[in-house]
Design a protein around this motif. Structure first.
Motif, PDB file in Angstrom:
ATOM      1  N   SER A 816     -18.280   0.900   0.045  1.00  0.00           N
ATOM      2  CA  SER A 816     -17.039   0.133  -0.061  1.00  0.00           C
ATOM      3  C   SER A 816     -16.985  -1.047   0.897  1.00  0.00           C
ATOM      4  O   SER A 816     -16.159  -1.943   0.724  1.00  0.00           O
ATOM      5  N   ALA A 817     -17.872  -1.074   1.920  1.00  0.00           N
ATOM      6  CA  ALA A 817     -17.904  -2.219   2.844  1.00  0.00           C
ATOM      7  C   ALA A 817     -18.861  -3.285   2.366  1.00  0.00           C
ATOM      8  O   ALA A 817     -19.020  -4.314   3.034  1.00  0.00           O
ATOM      9  N   PRO A 831     -13.424  -5.312   1.254  1.00  0.00           N
ATOM     10  CA  PRO A 831     -12.715  -5.565   2.519  1.00  0.00           C
ATOM     11  C   PRO A 831     -12.036  -6.923   2.550  1.00  0.00           C
ATOM     12  O   PRO A 831     -10.869  -7.042   2.945  1.00  0.00           O
ATOM     13  N   SER A 832     -12.755  -7.976   2.142  1.00  0.00           N
ATOM     14  CA  SER A 832     -12.150  -9.307   2.171  1.00  0.00           C
ATOM     15  C   SER A 832     -10.980  -9.397   1.197  1.00  0.00           C
ATOM     16  O   SER A 832      -9.983 -10.074   1.462  1.00  0.00           O
ATOM     17  N   SER A 841      -6.083  -4.328   8.559  1.00  0.00           N
ATOM     18  CA  SER A 841      -7.441  -3.862   8.823  1.00  0.00           C
ATOM     19  C   SER A 841      -7.916  -3.002   7.666  1.00  0.00           C
ATOM     20  O   SER A 841      -7.121  -2.476   6.884  1.00  0.00           O
ATOM     21  N   VAL A 842      -9.238  -2.869   7.586  1.00  0.00           N
ATOM     22  CA  VAL A 842      -9.868  -2.069   6.534  1.00  0.00           C
ATOM     23  C   VAL A 842     -10.969  -1.224   7.170  1.00  0.00           C
ATOM     24  O   VAL A 842     -11.769  -1.733   7.963  1.00  0.00           O
ATOM     25  N   ALA A 844     -14.181   0.965   5.996  1.00  0.00           N
ATOM     26  CA  ALA A 844     -14.974   1.122   4.774  1.00  0.00           C
ATOM     27  C   ALA A 844     -16.390   1.541   5.135  1.00  0.00           C
ATOM     28  O   ALA A 844     -16.804   1.482   6.294  1.00  0.00           O
ATOM     29  N   ILE A 909     -12.786  -3.333   9.992  1.00  0.00           N
ATOM     30  CA  ILE A 909     -12.754  -4.790   9.872  1.00  0.00           C
ATOM     31  C   ILE A 909     -11.304  -5.248  10.012  1.00  0.00           C
ATOM     32  O   ILE A 909     -10.436  -4.806   9.265  1.00  0.00           O
TER      33      ILE A 909
END
Length: 913
Positions: A816-817, A831-832, A841-842, A844, A909
């Motif tokens: 997922s990242a 993430p973006s 924040s995320v 992942a 992130i």
């Protein structure tokens, strides 16, 4: 008496090997015989458009006969050129070349431009036959004639053909430049533009085959060009161009896929579709498409069918002397024999292929080296033509090999740059060319101050979109070249000792990249693809602005974090790395340290690919992943380690492929993981981090800007991670909403997640390293839902259209990242998308998640957070994640869960608090 050239041609024609056929008998023939040459020319061209080469040749021959009877006609040369082109496209290259010679003779009494058109047909045949030296000479002779006549259509065709020539001879960078200029000049003509897109796609494919571009083995740019060609060709109903584009797409699908049954079926479907468009016509293009189908059949194990096709087209290629196609076909036949275990035949085919390849190399070596930039492409502009031509003359002189060894080289570049500064915006492409040339020259001579100034000028042009609507900008953006300008600028500033400005250059580059990502996000936010519902209190996400004072930006970050946190920013070029470290001190000021290294980007990519393969268990190698982790430490951390505190949070701002680095798992020389001493968090840029912190603080201070709902958990279908539900339920005393079953559809979830402060996904994740639009989460089984177009896949477009007020989004899903990590562009993926949509924040995963380990990691992570998520606490999210990951190391040596593949994949992130 001396014969007129036209009379001489008529004599030659009567004796030529290519004789005019007997007129057709019957009504049709009589009808055509009565037609004038102009009508016959139009009939032939219409037949060519329908791939009816026999009908076209018949019409052209009748027209030529009519001209013979009249002893003179202005259409004689045109008819011969058209006949030569029809013969070439049908594959009759020997006769095509003979007719092209006659066309040039026939046009010897016409204008230079008309004679050049005949030479272009001759050059096209020579290019098809692999006679590259002769083709290059003819094209280089014709191009100035078309440019001087402002015949942009023919100039576009010649530029594209020269680009094809350089692509065939391995000069891929030169090929791209010529193809881009061909597209620029032919953009108003759909047919010219379609051919330019096809040629450019072929060059990008060759670059990806060789891994020679900044993209490595990335076929996405090639796919994009083939799709554009197919779209334009379908608009103008050119079935041949459509077939070529579809077949090329099939070839790229075969090369870029994992060769799963679905991939092979897709490639086969494309190849067969392309063959249907050729409508059974036996042409060289059809033979090449059959070759693509044969390669696909080889991969599906249909060896006999493949061999039959390859043997048939090999005879065709050998008949017309097409050496490159002959070499590829021999190699393909040898590969089938190898797979079938027939080593004797395999060796024979490979020996024949090697001999043809040696001949090809001799032909290629004879082709002159290309002009680095086709500087004679000048569109006259009254009032500026003198300045423009002066700049071009200086740049041209600077590129003469003898000049490069003399002092005049630098003088020419300096004068060109000085003159170019005064040009209006229309000539931004020329300004960029002048500044870029001076920057490259200064950098090669280690004149760092001049190189830094020159790259800064180029960066200013890139930032405002120099070049207008030219294809230069679009394609160089695909290859990451525009963004690399900022990397060059930062590196040269560091070398020049201007450490205080290095961060400014790096941040400018990141702002430029984020602008392009936000254009994507804003488009979906405005369109609201799945639902128009949005939270009324949502803050419109803005992550990009130009840093006017980077020191003030860092000071604001430190103030909001309320503790000194070092920030490490990387700028990675093709062959160099600049590391800028902002270190706060007790006096409330910040010290910037800058380190430069000579490191190959490709070496880093290769190491990351190998490490990820080991983490996913995909490699059969017995290599210890710790070797890669220590190498990454040596490259990325060790150069600035002496400036870092012993413990505490560290912010990392990666660049391009460095987004794939597992910073938590890299090891020092003592075998200690980075997360054991530092809580790592990532950010797109310092300015983006500042805005994320500012957005989060605004929500905490103003309850109207956020939601009172605490946590929503979204559970995907058949997920093995569902064991996390009771873990979180016990930890949070049931204060969360769980969406699963009938509620887990895209429309419901897109609406629901906009009203929660903390979002936790449990699902299967997918990503595509070439197309970020294919990144997403499988949150529900595919099924027919009431709303059209809705399925169980939550994609990047759905997320970017949301208005989130979440403090944190946790993606407990494989890969997922990940997303498209492209040189000069950074990470574009889930993430973006969540950050652009409004999340602070995320969390992942960078690779596949182990079920048991992921559940344990989440339990340890949430156990370290307060019972009320999002409230003020001493332990940050980043620190809680680092502590949860470090807890696995206590298992040594009792279990294998101490291995980083089980715990190091998750990264945070954005806002670390």
């Amino acid at each position: 008496m001396r014969k007129h050239p036209l009379v001489f041609w008529l004599i030659v024609l009567n004796c030529a090997a290519v004789s005019v056929p007997t007129l057709m008998a019957g009504p049709i023939g009589e009808k055509r015989q009565e037609a004038d040459p102009g009508s016959l020319l139009r009939q032939g061209e219409a037949a060519m458009a329908k791939v009816d080469f026999s009908g076209a040749l018949e019409a052209f021959d009748l027209g030529i006969s009519s001209c013979q009877r009249n002893k003179s006609s202005p259409l004689l040369g045109t008819l011969l050129c058209s006949k030569a082109e029809a013969l070439r496209r049908r594959g009759d290259l020997t006769n095509a070349l003979a007719v092209a010679h006659l066309a040039e003779i026939a046009r010897s009494v016409e204008t230079p431009q008309r004679r050049a058109e005949a030479r272009c047909v001759e050059a096209a045949v020579l290019l098809e036959q692999g006679e590259y030296t002769g083709a290059a000479a003819l094209y280089q002779n014709c191009l100035p004639i078309f440019l001087n006549a402002h015949d942009w259509g023919m100039a576009s065709l010649v530029l594209g053909s020269i680009g094809c020539l350089y692509e065939a001879t391995g000069r891929l960078d030169a090929s791209v430049r010529y193809q881009e200029l061909s597209l620029k000049l032919g953009s108003q003509d759909p047919e010219r533009a379609a051919r330019a897109h096809l040629n450019l796609g072929n060059t990008y494919e060759a670059m990806a085959d060789a891994g020679s571009s900044e993209l490595g083995h990335n076929y996405a740019p090639a796919k994009s060009q083939f799709a554009l060609c197919k779209s334009l060709a379908s608009q103008i109903r050119d079935t041949v161009l459509q077939a070529k584009a579809i077949a090329s797409s099939a070839d790229v699908t075969l090369k870029s896929s994992q060769l799963t049954p679905a991939d092979l079926e897709a490639a086969r479907s494309q190849a067969e579709s392309a063959l249907r468009l050729t409508d059974g016509v036996d042409t060289l293009d059809a033979a090449r498409i059959q070759g693509t189908l044969a390669l696909i059949l080889t991969e599906t194990g249909e060896y006999e069918n493949s061999k039959s096709i390859l043997a048939r087209i090999l005879a065709r290629f050998q008949q017309y002397g097409l050496k490159e196609e002959e070499w590829k076909t021999l190699h393909a036949l040898g590969e089938i024999c190898r797979r079938q275990g027939n080593i004797q035949k395999y060796a024979r085919f490979e020996a024949q292929a090697a001999e043809v390849h040696r001949l090809l190399n001799r032909i290629v070596d004879a082709v002159p080296a290309p002009d680095p930039t086709p500087l004679w492409l000048v569109i006259e502009d009254t009032g500026w033509s003198n300045t423009v031509n002066s700049v071009l003359a200086d740049l041209r002189m600077a590129r003469v090999p003898e000049s490069k060894k003399a002092a005049s080289h630098k003088a020419c570049l300096a004068e060109a740059s000085s003159l170019a500064q005064d040009l209006p915006p229309k000539w931004a492409w020329l300004q960029r060319l002048a500044f870029d040339s001076q920057a490259v020259s200064a950098e090669s001579e280690t004149n760092w101050p001049l190189a830094a100034v020159s790259w800064e000028r180029v960066a200013a042009l890139v930032d405002r979109g120099a070049g207008g609507d030219s294809s230069w900008d679009v394609e160089s953006e695909l290859r990451g070249l525009d963004a690399d300008v900022f990397t060059h600028w930062a590196f040269c500033l560091a070398k020049a000792g201007e450490s205080d400005r290095v961060l400014l250059a790096a941040e400018e580059g990141r702002a430029w990249k984020l602008d392009r990502q936000l254009e994507f996000g804003a488009a979906f936010a405005s369109n609201a693809p799945r639902t128009s519902t949005a939270s009324s209190g949502a803050i419109q996400p803005t992550l990009s602005h130009r840093p006017s004072d980077i020191s003030q930006t860092i000071a604001d970050i430190e103030q909001r974090l309320d503790r000194p946190v070092p920030l490490v920013e990387y700028a990675l070029g093709a062959s160099n790395l600049t590391i800028a470290l902002a270190v706060p001190n007790d006096a409330g000021t910040v010290t910037v340290r800058v380190v430069t290294e000579l490191i190959s980007r490709q070496a880093i990519i290769a190491l990351l690919v190998r490490h990820k393969s080991l983490m996913n268990g995909e490699s059969d190698s017995i290599e210890d992943p710790a070797q890669a982790e220590r190498q990454l430490y040596d490259w990325l951390i060790e150069p600035v380690e002496c400036y870092l505190p012993d413990h505490g949070p560290v912010g990392i701002i990666p660049d391009s492929v460095l987004w794939g680095v597992p910073f938590t798992a890299i090891q020092d020389t003592n075998g200690q993981y980075f997360c054991q001493r530092h809580a790592v968090f990532l950010a797109p840029s310092m300015t983006a981090l500042q805005l994320l912190l500012e957005r989060a603080d605004a929500r905490r201070l103003n309850p109207l800007l956020t939601s009172s709902n605490e946590l929503v958990m979204v559970v995907g279908p058949h997920t093995e991670l569902a064991d996390q539900i009771p873990v979180l339920s016990n930890r949070l005393s049931g204060r969360f909403t769980c969406l699963d079953g009938p509620e887990a559809d895209v429309v419901h979830i897109v609406q629901a997640i906009q009203n929660y402060r903390w979002i936790h996904f449990l699902s299967h994740g997918t990503y595509d390293s070439e197309d970020p639009m294919l990144c997403g989460l499988h949150i529900a089984p595919d099924r027919d839902l009431a709303a059209p177009g809705i399925d169980g896949f939550l994609g990047v477009d759905d997320i970017a259209g949301c208005h989130l007020t979440a403090d944190s989004v946790v993606l407990c899903a494989c890969d997922s990242a990940n997303g498209r990590i492209q040189p000069g562009e950074g990470l574009v993926g889930l993430p973006s998308a969540f950050l652009v949509a409004g999340a602070s924040s995320v969390v992942a995963s960078q690779w596949r998640a182990n079920t048991v380990a992921a559940t344990r990691l989440m339990r340890e992570y949430y156990a370290r957070l307060p019972a009320t998520l999002g409230t003020h606490r001493n332990l940050w999210n980043a620190e809680a994640l680092a502590a949860a990951q470090s807890s696995f190391l206590a298992d040594r040596p009792a279990s294998n869960y101490h291995d980083p593949r089980y715990w190091a994949s998750f990264v945070l992130i954005g806002d670390p608090r």
